[in-house]
Each structure stands twice: as structure tokens, then as C-alpha cells.
Design a protein around this motif. Structure first.
Motif, PDB file in Angstrom:
ATOM      1  N   GLN A   1       2.892  10.119  -9.714  1.00 48.68           N
ATOM      2  CA  GLN A   1       2.093  10.356 -10.915  1.00 48.68           C
ATOM      3  C   GLN A   1       1.290  11.650 -10.791  1.00 48.68           C
ATOM      4  O   GLN A   1       1.152  12.387 -11.769  1.00 48.68           O
ATOM      5  CB  GLN A   1       1.166   9.170 -11.169  1.00 48.68           C
ATOM      6  N   GLU A   2       0.783  11.941  -9.596  1.00 50.96           N
ATOM      7  CA  GLU A   2       0.053  13.193  -9.400  1.00 50.96           C
ATOM      8  C   GLU A   2       0.978  14.389  -9.592  1.00 50.96           C
ATOM      9  O   GLU A   2       0.588  15.395 -10.186  1.00 50.96           O
ATOM     10  CB  GLU A   2      -0.582  13.229  -8.012  1.00 50.96           C
ATOM     11  N   ALA A   3       2.221  14.285  -9.094  1.00 49.35           N
ATOM     12  CA  ALA A   3       3.183  15.372  -9.271  1.00 49.35           C
ATOM     13  C   ALA A   3       3.500  15.566 -10.754  1.00 49.35           C
ATOM     14  O   ALA A   3       3.559  16.705 -11.239  1.00 49.35           O
ATOM     15  CB  ALA A   3       4.462  15.076  -8.484  1.00 49.35           C
ATOM     16  N   ARG A   4       3.711  14.449 -11.474  1.00 52.20           N
ATOM     17  CA  ARG A   4       3.971  14.547 -12.917  1.00 52.20           C
ATOM     18  C   ARG A   4       2.792  15.182 -13.643  1.00 52.20           C
ATOM     19  O   ARG A   4       2.964  16.022 -14.526  1.00 52.20           O
ATOM     20  CB  ARG A   4       4.239  13.159 -13.503  1.00 52.20           C
ATOM     21  N   LEU A   5       1.598  14.762 -13.282  1.00 54.19           N
ATOM     22  CA  LEU A   5       0.392  15.313 -13.908  1.00 54.19           C
ATOM     23  C   LEU A   5       0.273  16.806 -13.629  1.00 54.19           C
ATOM     24  O   LEU A   5      -0.068  17.582 -14.528  1.00 54.19           O
ATOM     25  CB  LEU A   5      -0.847  14.583 -13.391  1.00 54.19           C
ATOM     26  N   LYS A   6       0.594  17.212 -12.418  1.00 51.55           N
ATOM     27  CA  LYS A   6       0.529  18.632 -12.072  1.00 51.55           C
ATOM     28  C   LYS A   6       1.513  19.434 -12.917  1.00 51.55           C
ATOM     29  O   LYS A   6       1.172  20.502 -13.434  1.00 51.55           O
ATOM     30  CB  LYS A   6       0.821  18.818 -10.588  1.00 51.55           C
ATOM     31  N   VAL A   7       2.724  18.917 -13.078  1.00 50.42           N
ATOM     32  CA  VAL A   7       3.731  19.602 -13.913  1.00 50.42           C
ATOM     33  C   VAL A   7       3.245  19.674 -15.351  1.00 50.42           C
ATOM     34  O   VAL A   7       3.359  20.729 -16.003  1.00 50.42           O
ATOM     35  CB  VAL A   7       5.101  18.878 -13.822  1.00 50.42           C
TER      36      VAL A   7
ATOM     37  N   LEU B   1       0.836  -1.200   0.000  1.00 47.04           N
ATOM     38  CA  LEU B   1       0.000   0.000   0.000  1.00 47.04           C
ATOM     39  C   LEU B   1       0.873   1.253   0.000  1.00 47.04           C
ATOM     40  O   LEU B   1       0.610   2.202  -0.736  1.00 47.04           O
ATOM     41  CB  LEU B   1      -0.930  -0.003   1.219  1.00 47.04           C
ATOM     42  N   GLY B   2       1.941   1.236   0.797  1.00 50.25           N
ATOM     43  CA  GLY B   2       2.860   2.376   0.831  1.00 50.25           C
ATOM     44  C   GLY B   2       3.509   2.615  -0.526  1.00 50.25           C
ATOM     45  O   GLY B   2       3.629   3.763  -0.971  1.00 50.25           O
ATOM     46  N   ARG B   3       3.915   1.525  -1.181  1.00 50.93           N
ATOM     47  CA  ARG B   3       4.524   1.664  -2.515  1.00 50.93           C
ATOM     48  C   ARG B   3       3.511   2.233  -3.503  1.00 50.93           C
ATOM     49  O   ARG B   3       3.840   3.111  -4.309  1.00 50.93           O
ATOM     50  CB  ARG B   3       5.035   0.310  -3.007  1.00 50.93           C
ATOM     51  N   ARG B   4       2.285   1.747  -3.435  1.00 49.33           N
ATOM     52  CA  ARG B   4       1.254   2.244  -4.359  1.00 49.33           C
ATOM     53  C   ARG B   4       0.945   3.711  -4.097  1.00 49.33           C
ATOM     54  O   ARG B   4       0.771   4.494  -5.037  1.00 49.33           O
ATOM     55  CB  ARG B   4      -0.014   1.410  -4.228  1.00 49.33           C
ATOM     56  N   GLU B   5       0.865   4.096  -2.829  1.00 45.64           N
ATOM     57  CA  GLU B   5       0.608   5.505  -2.508  1.00 45.64           C
ATOM     58  C   GLU B   5       1.745   6.394  -2.996  1.00 45.64           C
ATOM     59  O   GLU B   5       1.514   7.492  -3.496  1.00 45.64           O
ATOM     60  CB  GLU B   5       0.403   5.675  -0.999  1.00 45.64           C
ATOM     61  N   ALA B   6       2.986   5.914  -2.850  1.00 48.17           N
ATOM     62  CA  ALA B   6       4.133   6.680  -3.337  1.00 48.17           C
ATOM     63  C   ALA B   6       4.071   6.828  -4.855  1.00 48.17           C
ATOM     64  O   ALA B   6       4.347   7.910  -5.395  1.00 48.17           O
ATOM     65  CB  ALA B   6       5.447   5.995  -2.922  1.00 48.17           C
ATOM     66  N   GLU B   7       3.709   5.754  -5.556  1.00 46.41           N
ATOM     67  CA  GLU B   7       3.586   5.811  -7.016  1.00 46.41           C
ATOM     68  C   GLU B   7       2.480   6.783  -7.419  1.00 46.41           C
ATOM     69  O   GLU B   7       2.636   7.560  -8.371  1.00 46.41           O
ATOM     70  CB  GLU B   7       3.321   4.420  -7.587  1.00 46.41           C
ATOM     71  N   ILE B   8       1.373   6.752  -6.710  1.00 51.56           N
ATOM     72  CA  ILE B   8       0.272   7.674  -7.004  1.00 51.56           C
ATOM     73  C   ILE B   8       0.736   9.110  -6.796  1.00 51.56           C
ATOM     74  O   ILE B   8       0.445   9.990  -7.608  1.00 51.56           O
ATOM     75  CB  ILE B   8      -0.957   7.339  -6.136  1.00 51.56           C
TER      76      ILE B   8
END
Length: 117
Positions: free
Chosen positions: A66-72, A56-63
Motif C-alpha cells: 500500500q505504501e508503494a501504491r501510495l508513493k506511485v 504480522l509478516g502478511r500485514r507488514e507486506a500488505e502495508i
């Protein structure tokens, strides 16, 4: 005769005590086995829970990545849109001037010529 009855009773009491001791020992062994089984199951469940939490921690980190990339990407898109949409031309002026707005800044050009190739 009383000695014989006494011997039978004593023998019965001895056998009964032995049977009770055997039952008690069997109960103790079953309780130990059950406790051991429960401890093992608790350990297995704890290991699965730890693995699940790690995943779950790995998935949250990946999310989050991806959210940071999407924001950029969204910011870059907004910048591109402001440059592309911010360029507006108008020839409605009486002097025939061309007016261009780029990023909120207005520019007026009274004369312009074709770009040389």
C-alpha cells in the motif's frame, strides 16, 4: 515378648517403606504429568507465536504494498500538478506576446488564432 515386639516393628517398617515407596511413585507420576503439561503448553504457545508472526509478516507486506501504491499515486499527482501548474500565461509583454511555461520550459507566441472546432 521380644519376638512379638520385633515382629510388630518389622511390620511397621514394612508398611512405612511401602507408604514411602507409594509416595515416591506418586511424586514421580505427578512430576511426569506436570512436565508433560508444561511441554504441551510450551508447544501451544510456540504455535500461537508462529501464527502471530506469520500474520504480522502478511500485514507488514500488505502495508509495504500500500505504501508503494501510495508513493506511485503521489508521484503521478505531482506530475499532473507540474503539468497543470506549470502552464502559466502572461500577456504583460509590450509586444503582446503570450508566454507559456510548461515543465520549466518557456514558450512565446506572438500570434495565435482560435482553435477550429
Amino acid at each position: 515378648m521380644t519376638l512379638r515386639i520385633k515382629a510388630v516393628v518389622e511390620n511397621f517398617v514394612r508398611e512405612l517403606k511401602a507408604a514411602l515407596d507409594a509416595d515416591i511413585q506418586e511424586g514421580i507420576m505427578k512430576e511426569r504429568e506436570m512436565r508433560s503439561y508444561l511441554e504441551e503448553r510450551e508447544r501451544e504457545v510456540a504455535e500461537r507465536e508462529a501464527a502471530w508472526r506469520a500474520d504480522l509478516g502478511r500485514r507488514e507486506a500488505e502495508i509495504a504494498k500500500q505504501e508503494a501504491r501510495l508513493k506511485v499515486e503521489q508521484e503521478n499527482l505531482e506530475k499532473e500538478k507540474s503539468v497543470l501548474m506549470g502552464t502559466a500565461s502572461s500577456l504583460d509583454h509590450q509586444d503582446g506576446a503570450l508566454e507559456i511555461t510548461v515543465s520549466g520550459e518557456k514558450y512565446r507566441c506572438l500570434r495565435f488564432s482560435k482553435a477550429k472546432k
